[in-house]
Design a protein around this motif. Structure first.
Motif, PDB file in Angstrom:
ATOM      1  N   THR A  62       8.308  69.155  59.419  1.00 55.50           N
ATOM      2  CA  THR A  62       7.692  68.939  58.112  1.00 55.50           C
ATOM      3  C   THR A  62       7.092  70.222  57.538  1.00 55.50           C
ATOM      4  O   THR A  62       6.784  70.279  56.354  1.00 55.50           O
ATOM      5  CB  THR A  62       6.590  67.870  58.214  1.00 55.50           C
ATOM      6  OG1 THR A  62       5.654  68.251  59.223  1.00 55.50           O
ATOM      7  CG2 THR A  62       7.185  66.517  58.555  1.00 55.50           C
ATOM      8  N   ARG A  63       6.891  71.239  58.374  1.00 57.93           N
ATOM      9  CA  ARG A  63       6.330  72.497  57.904  1.00 57.93           C
ATOM     10  C   ARG A  63       7.397  73.543  57.599  1.00 57.93           C
ATOM     11  O   ARG A  63       7.082  74.646  57.170  1.00 57.93           O
ATOM     12  CB  ARG A  63       5.346  73.050  58.935  1.00 57.93           C
ATOM     13  CG  ARG A  63       4.140  72.154  59.104  1.00 57.93           C
ATOM     14  CD  ARG A  63       3.116  72.717  60.060  1.00 57.93           C
ATOM     15  NE  ARG A  63       1.998  71.784  60.216  1.00 57.93           N
ATOM     16  CZ  ARG A  63       1.049  71.910  61.121  1.00 57.93           C
ATOM     17  NH1 ARG A  63       1.070  72.945  61.959  1.00 57.93           N
ATOM     18  NH2 ARG A  63       0.075  71.027  61.199  1.00 57.93           N
ATOM     19  N   VAL A  64       8.639  73.203  57.843  1.00 57.10           N
ATOM     20  CA  VAL A  64       9.742  74.111  57.526  1.00 57.10           C
ATOM     21  C   VAL A  64      10.070  73.972  56.044  1.00 57.10           C
ATOM     22  O   VAL A  64      10.297  72.872  55.540  1.00 57.10           O
ATOM     23  CB  VAL A  64      10.980  73.794  58.385  1.00 57.10           C
ATOM     24  CG1 VAL A  64      12.170  74.640  57.951  1.00 57.10           C
ATOM     25  CG2 VAL A  64      10.668  74.034  59.862  1.00 57.10           C
ATOM     26  N   THR A  65      10.089  75.090  55.347  1.00 54.15           N
ATOM     27  CA  THR A  65      10.345  75.060  53.904  1.00 54.15           C
ATOM     28  C   THR A  65      11.740  75.556  53.544  1.00 54.15           C
ATOM     29  O   THR A  65      12.266  75.178  52.496  1.00 54.15           O
ATOM     30  CB  THR A  65       9.311  75.926  53.159  1.00 54.15           C
ATOM     31  OG1 THR A  65       9.363  77.264  53.659  1.00 54.15           O
ATOM     32  CG2 THR A  65       7.909  75.372  53.359  1.00 54.15           C
ATOM     33  N   VAL A 115      25.748  70.018  67.764  1.00 50.56           N
ATOM     34  CA  VAL A 115      25.181  68.834  67.111  1.00 50.56           C
ATOM     35  C   VAL A 115      24.620  69.273  65.769  1.00 50.56           C
ATOM     36  O   VAL A 115      23.973  70.325  65.667  1.00 50.56           O
ATOM     37  CB  VAL A 115      24.072  68.200  67.972  1.00 50.56           C
ATOM     38  CG1 VAL A 115      23.519  66.953  67.280  1.00 50.56           C
ATOM     39  CG2 VAL A 115      24.596  67.836  69.355  1.00 50.56           C
ATOM     40  N   ALA A 116      24.855  68.471  64.720  1.00 47.44           N
ATOM     41  CA  ALA A 116      24.372  68.807  63.381  1.00 47.44           C
ATOM     42  C   ALA A 116      23.231  67.886  62.982  1.00 47.44           C
ATOM     43  O   ALA A 116      23.178  66.721  63.377  1.00 47.44           O
ATOM     44  CB  ALA A 116      25.506  68.688  62.367  1.00 47.44           C
ATOM     45  N   MET A 117      22.311  68.439  62.172  1.00 50.69           N
ATOM     46  CA  MET A 117      21.227  67.634  61.622  1.00 50.69           C
ATOM     47  C   MET A 117      21.284  67.691  60.102  1.00 50.69           C
ATOM     48  O   MET A 117      21.748  68.681  59.525  1.00 50.69           O
ATOM     49  CB  MET A 117      19.865  68.127  62.128  1.00 50.69           C
ATOM     50  CG  MET A 117      19.496  69.548  61.729  1.00 50.69           C
ATOM     51  SD  MET A 117      17.883  70.023  62.438  1.00 50.69           S
ATOM     52  CE  MET A 117      17.598  71.588  61.597  1.00 50.69           C
ATOM     53  N   GLU A 118      20.805  66.636  59.465  1.00 51.49           N
ATOM     54  CA  GLU A 118      20.821  66.541  58.013  1.00 51.49           C
ATOM     55  C   GLU A 118      19.503  65.949  57.527  1.00 51.49           C
ATOM     56  O   GLU A 118      18.901  65.119  58.218  1.00 51.49           O
ATOM     57  CB  GLU A 118      21.981  65.681  57.527  1.00 51.49           C
ATOM     58  CG  GLU A 118      23.354  66.244  57.828  1.00 51.49           C
ATOM     59  CD  GLU A 118      24.462  65.392  57.230  1.00 51.49           C
ATOM     60  OE1 GLU A 118      24.161  64.596  56.308  1.00 51.49           O
ATOM     61  OE2 GLU A 118      25.611  65.523  57.669  1.00 51.49           O
ATOM     62  N   PRO A 119      19.037  66.348  56.330  1.00 51.49           N
ATOM     63  CA  PRO A 119      17.801  65.775  55.784  1.00 51.49           C
ATOM     64  C   PRO A 119      18.058  64.392  55.195  1.00 51.49           C
ATOM     65  O   PRO A 119      19.158  64.069  54.753  1.00 51.49           O
ATOM     66  CB  PRO A 119      17.407  66.781  54.695  1.00 51.49           C
ATOM     67  CG  PRO A 119      18.707  67.385  54.264  1.00 51.49           C
ATOM     68  CD  PRO A 119      19.585  67.425  55.480  1.00 51.49           C
ATOM     69  N   TRP A 125      14.532  64.710  59.010  1.00 53.66           N
ATOM     70  CA  TRP A 125      15.850  65.174  59.435  1.00 53.66           C
ATOM     71  C   TRP A 125      16.339  64.280  60.572  1.00 53.66           C
ATOM     72  O   TRP A 125      15.565  63.899  61.449  1.00 53.66           O
ATOM     73  CB  TRP A 125      15.784  66.624  59.922  1.00 53.66           C
ATOM     74  CG  TRP A 125      15.603  67.635  58.834  1.00 53.66           C
ATOM     75  CD1 TRP A 125      14.487  67.855  58.095  1.00 53.66           C
ATOM     76  CD2 TRP A 125      16.573  68.580  58.383  1.00 53.66           C
ATOM     77  NE1 TRP A 125      14.690  68.870  57.197  1.00 53.66           N
ATOM     78  CE2 TRP A 125      15.960  69.343  57.359  1.00 53.66           C
ATOM     79  CE3 TRP A 125      17.884  68.875  58.737  1.00 53.66           C
ATOM     80  CZ2 TRP A 125      16.625  70.366  56.687  1.00 53.66           C
ATOM     81  CZ3 TRP A 125      18.550  69.889  58.082  1.00 53.66           C
ATOM     82  CH2 TRP A 125      17.929  70.629  57.062  1.00 53.66           C
ATOM     83  N   LEU A 126      17.615  63.958  60.536  1.00 53.71           N
ATOM     84  CA  LEU A 126      18.237  63.168  61.591  1.00 53.71           C
ATOM     85  C   LEU A 126      19.454  63.915  62.129  1.00 53.71           C
ATOM     86  O   LEU A 126      20.093  64.696  61.409  1.00 53.71           O
ATOM     87  CB  LEU A 126      18.690  61.800  61.059  1.00 53.71           C
ATOM     88  CG  LEU A 126      17.631  60.873  60.460  1.00 53.71           C
ATOM     89  CD1 LEU A 126      18.307  59.601  59.944  1.00 53.71           C
ATOM     90  CD2 LEU A 126      16.558  60.540  61.487  1.00 53.71           C
TER      91      LEU A 126
END
Length: 445
Positions: A62-65, A115-119, A125-126
């Motif tokens: 949550t702190r990654v911009t 492995v990929a993650m998406e917002p 992010w999942l």
């Protein structure tokens, strides 16, 4: 948050992390996720970021911009408490790469490459996609298989403990790490995963990494490799590091390993083991840069340019009469690399030797060696026997290893800052209640 729609996590390994002012605070080492029931995609909790000195800390997602191909930017708030993985958390790079899983529709066995993650709309992010390789096996053969990218829901088997998991993907993600940093990563892994990674490293790389780990972990890892592989790794270690490690083992085990080592590699180790640990003889390395008197400055510079040479050993060359392997012929003197840089390439090193400082004797105490290096501002010094033969050199890093407390490596790897717990971090990492994940609760408010 400024971010691409999909990020493959193995590509994040090692990229720089910046605060809003543009100052780099560390590098990404892994991504922390929480697995969920059934085939529901895991939720990304945050990043493991390594800050100096080699401390892993938790950065909530949550702190990654900003997430870009070559950098991560966060809002500037970072709790420096040392990251400790919880039972409900999984590390993507350390624990998911190289896993054997099955395609849900066919039951075919494949191995995880990335492995990929998406917002999501809720700004979480999942994990959404899994890159897998079919029909390729592991190790070098894994490249022959077909690469597929499938939905997370299309695979099964990632939530179970796997025995005999490979490590090629993890090592590829951290291929550029220095030995000390890779040792830090291995130290943080669960014992099972650490053993798998150690087994997958080649002998030279593992030898470098072992030298950066606490002695008890060195002995534990070496003991699980089997005698022949352990002897091969000892062959690849610097003789002084190998001697230090063997010196901590029972005499019977030590002798078995020395017998299995290559004779030319075992000989200097045996010599080092004859000296008390806290003496110049017990501290020295037996393979400094040695040249005969008729060698030229150009030849000396060519040798110390070797990028694999330890900086302390590259700081000077030692001029000796043949033979030029330790113990050498008569020691003539030392030539510092700064002097080499100031002289014509055709000059002979024998005309440049520094004979003002007497060499060390192998029986000199650790404290006396440290005082000698400090007094004359040296990074290394020659060790010569009573007959004038060069036996090796003691470098400042060898001295520091023995002057620091015995558990200094454990302290560097394990000491946590006394930072207060961050409420936001705790809330993010706390398992969801009532069977409902955090992002779903947010959407139903």
């Amino acid at each position: 948050m400024s971010a691409p729609t999909r990020v493959f996590i193995a590509r994040l390994a090692g990229i720089a992390v910046f605060d809003p002012a543009g100052d780099q605070v560390g590098r990404v080492r892994d991504v922390v996720v929480a697995l969920r029931l059934g085939r529901r995609p895991p939720r990304v909790l945050g990043l493991v970021v390594e800050v100096q000195p080699r401390r892993p800390v938790f950065l909530p997602i949550t702190r990654v911009t900003t997430v870009e191909a070559d950098q991560i930017v966060f809002d500037g708030r970072l709790n420096m408490r040392r990251f400790q993985q919880r039972a409900s958390e999984t590390l993507v790079i350390a624990e998911m790469l190289d896993r054997t899983v099955q395609l849900a529709d066919t039951g075919e066995t494949v191995s995880v490459v990335d492995v990929a993650m998406e917002p999501t709309r809720a700004r979480d992010w999942l994990l959404s996609k899994v890159a897998v390789r079919r029909g390729g096996g592991r190790g070098l053969r894994r490249r022959r298989g077909e690469l597929l990218v499938v939905d997370w829901e299309a695979i099964t088997g990632l939530s179970a403990v796997e025995h005999g998991q490979g490590a090629a993907g993890l090592l590829a993600a951290f291929e550029q790490l220095k030995p000390a940093d890779l040792a830090n990563l291995i130290h943080e892994l669960p014992t099972k995963r650490r053993d798998e990674v150690a087994a997958a490293l080649d002998d030279e790389r593992l030898a470098d990494v072992l030298g950066e780990l606490p002695e008890d972990e060195q002995i534990e890892i070496l003991g699980k490799l089997g005698l022949e592989r352990a002897a091969d790794v000892l062959d690849a270690m610097n003789p002084d590091d190998a001697a230090d490690l063997l010196g901590e083992m029972p005499a019977e085990q030590r002798e078995r390993l020395l017998t299995l080592m290559e004779p030319e590699e075992a000989a200097p180790v045996r010599r080092l083991l004859t000296y008390p640990e806290h003496t110049a003889g017990g501290l020295m390395t037996t393979d400094p840069v040695i040249l005969p008197p008729d060698a030229t400055v150009a030849e000396a510079l060519a040798l110390i340019r070797n990028p694999e040479l330890d900086p302390a050993l590259a700081a000077q060359v030692y001029v000796c009469r043949p033979p030029t392997a330790t113990p050498t012929g008569r020691y003539l003197g030392t030539v510092h690399f700064q002097r080499l840089l100031r002289e014509p390439p055709s000059f002979l090193v024998s005309g440049l030797v520094d004979t003002e400082l007497a060499p060390l004797r192998p029986t000199l105490s650790l404290e006396a060696v440290a005082a000698f290096l400090a007094t004359y501002n040296l990074v290394a010094a020659p060790v010569v026997d009573e007959d004038g033969h060069l036996l090796g050199t003691v470098s400042v890093d060898d001295v520091l290893d023995h002057l620091l407390p015995e558990d200094w490596r454990e302290r560097v790897l394990e000491t946590a800052a006394d930072e207060p717990t961050d409420p936001e971090e705790e809330a993010l990492r706390r398992p969801a209640q009532d069977g409902m994940p955090h992002e779903d609760r947010q959407e139903t408010r």
